[in-house]
Design a protein around this motif. Structure first.
Motif, PDB file in Angstrom:
ATOM      1  N   ASN A 132       2.637  11.934  -4.284  1.00 33.25           N
ATOM      2  CA  ASN A 132       1.219  11.604  -4.061  1.00 33.25           C
ATOM      3  C   ASN A 132       0.359  12.264  -5.140  1.00 33.25           C
TER       4      ASN A 132
ATOM      5  N   GLU B 151       0.627   4.235  -2.572  1.00 28.72           N
ATOM      6  CA  GLU B 151       0.135   5.532  -2.083  1.00 28.72           C
ATOM      7  C   GLU B 151       1.184   6.629  -2.107  1.00 28.72           C
ATOM      8  N   ASP B 152       2.432   6.299  -1.758  1.00 25.24           N
ATOM      9  CA  ASP B 152       3.430   7.345  -1.538  1.00 25.24           C
ATOM     10  C   ASP B 152       4.567   7.369  -2.548  1.00 25.24           C
TER      11      ASP B 152
ATOM     12  N   TYR C 104      -2.442  10.176  -6.213  1.00 26.99           N
ATOM     13  CA  TYR C 104      -3.420  10.082  -5.135  1.00 26.99           C
ATOM     14  C   TYR C 104      -4.328  11.321  -5.137  1.00 26.99           C
TER      15      TYR C 104
ATOM     16  N   ARG D 237       0.831  -1.206   0.000  1.00 29.77           N
ATOM     17  CA  ARG D 237       0.000   0.000   0.000  1.00 29.77           C
ATOM     18  C   ARG D 237       0.867   1.259   0.000  1.00 29.77           C
TER      19      ARG D 237
END
Length: 441
Positions: free
Chosen positions: A346, A300-301, A349, A296
């Motif tokens: 990100n 995500e990062d 995201y 994850r």
């Protein structure tokens, strides 16, 4: 001849006082006043919440949140003592509804006689919602002043109604100086110094892991030894078992440590990330959970700043499944280091979140007709697929057509950063934007 058992005992035996059983060191050192409590100045200081309450003579219901062995029970008992309240202690583990009713009835009688009640509830988070609600009317009419103690996050474990009527105070694990002060107090009570060299003394404090009660139990064991010389850390470690690190795979520590691991990876600190990763494994965390969370983090990062990051995580996860513990954990540690040192972004995201918001705002707006297929004559007659520009036939393989619903202004959702592979994606995005402007002139 009279029965020997009928004879009274000799005067000298009858007059001798009965020997009291030995009391544990932790009980003997229990503070007699709040000023004697070691640590917790953030709640007990003159300008801290309890200090202000006591100075003003207005004590409210409280919830003490903190790890074991930091003084929750002791502080509650001393609060009752310093405010002239009758102290009643119960545990949510062993107390049911009938027991609570008896406690409340006794408190009502006490109140009618002019005596208030401080009800200390240990492990209060173990009461269910109905039981927690049962405290509310008695708190509101002043029958009891409730002081609850919990090792779990009150935000998750206690009812909002109960929390609104009580102030949450955070009690912290004892620091290095607090543990040393407690050791000195214990040595004064024992009337002898512990047979430990300075390094072993520090090791003893580390074994307690911030728990004052655990430290006193360890001190009591060490003080009972008969040794000819001061012990070093190695000898101490052989004689004593280190206290297990506080960790609950479904509680606060679980979420606190995974948060620390994630933020260390995001902060590009491989040393801190490895430390928190090891802490979780030492606490008994399932390595598969950590493998999933590492994947994850890659998504995500890191994502398109380093497209290999996700593959590294999946490969490490697969390696763990093939090798098992403990060898497979090294593969996961490799992923931890890779993620921590990978470029971060990100942008995807934030773009996805912005796209979700736009999707909600635009509702059921249909795609523009020129990008819809027309498998039937009716659909073709309605304009489906009309004027569609096939990108492969366009100059530079780019038509620059609009793909958003009619009437929806073209947004800028994806904003890549100047880091890692996203630097190249940003260059591509800017290239297509220039071509789009050229095509639409």
């Amino acid at each position: 001849m009279a029965d020997l058992f009928d004879k009274p005992p000799p005067d000298d035996i009858a007059s001798q006082p009965k020997a009291e059983p030995p009391r544990p060191l932790a009980d003997r050192l229990r503070p007699r006043a709040l000023a004697d409590v070691i640590g917790q100045t953030q709640v007990l200081g003159a300008d801290a919440p309890l200090g202000v309450m006591l100075a003003s003579g207005s004590l409210s219901s409280l919830v003490f949140w903190g790890p074991p062995g930091v003084g929750k029970t002791t502080i509650a008992r001393l609060l009752a003592q310093e405010t002239d309240l009758h102290f009643v202690q119960i545990s949510a583990i062993f107390t049911g509804v009938p027991d609570l009713k008896k406690v409340f009835e006794a408190a009502k009688i006490r109140r009618q006689n002019g005596q208030g009640t401080l009800l200390f509830v240990d492990e209060i988070h173990r009461f269910n919602k109905a039981q927690q609600d049962g405290f509310l009317p008695h708190m509101e009419d002043g029958t009891i002043l409730l002081v609850g103690a919990t090792t779990e996050n009150p935000s998750f474990e206690l009812n909002a109604a109960l929390l609104s009527r009580a102030q949450v105070l955070v009690l912290e694990r004892l620091g290095a100086q607090d543990l040393e002060d407690l050791t000195l107090r214990a040595e004064a009570e024992l009337k002898r110094a512990l047979p430990l060299d300075p390094a072993a003394r520090l090791a003893l404090h580390e074994m307690a892991d911030g728990d004052g009660r655990a430290l006193l139990n360890l001190i009591e064991q060490v003080a009972a030894w008969r040794v000819d010389a001061l012990l070093d850390p190695e000898t101490l470690a052989k004689r004593l078992m280190r206290r297990a690190a506080k960790y609950d795979k479904s509680g606060d520590e679980h979420y606190n440590l995974i948060s620390a691991l994630h933020k260390s990876v995001r902060g590009s600190d491989p040393d801190a990330a490895l430390y928190w990763f090891a802490r979780m494994l030492e606490g008994g965390e399932d390595p598969r959970y950590l493998a999933r969370r590492l994947t994850r983090m890659a998504v995500e990062d890191i994502a398109l700043a380093d497209p290999q990051a996700q593959a590294v995580c999946l490969q490490s996860w697969d390696t763990y499944e093939r090798l098992g513990s403990p060898e497979g954990e090294l593969a996961l540690a490799q992923a931890v280091v890779y993620l921590a040192l990978a470029p971060k972004t990100n942008a995807h995201y934030m773009a996805f979140k912005a796209a979700q918001r736009l999707a909600k705002q635009t509702g059921s707006a249909p795609p523009p007709k020129h990008i819809l297929n027309a498998p039937t004559k009716l659909m073709a007659a309605q304009g489906y697929g009309a004027d569609y520009a096939y990108d492969h036939n366009a100059e530079d393989g780019f038509s620059g057509q609009n793909y958003f619903p009619d009437g929806v202004p073209r947004p800028e959702l994806y904003k890549p950063v100047e880091r890692g592979f996203e630097r190249e994606l940003k260059r591509r995005l800017e290239y297509f934007e220039k071509l789009r402007e050229k095509r639409n002139r």
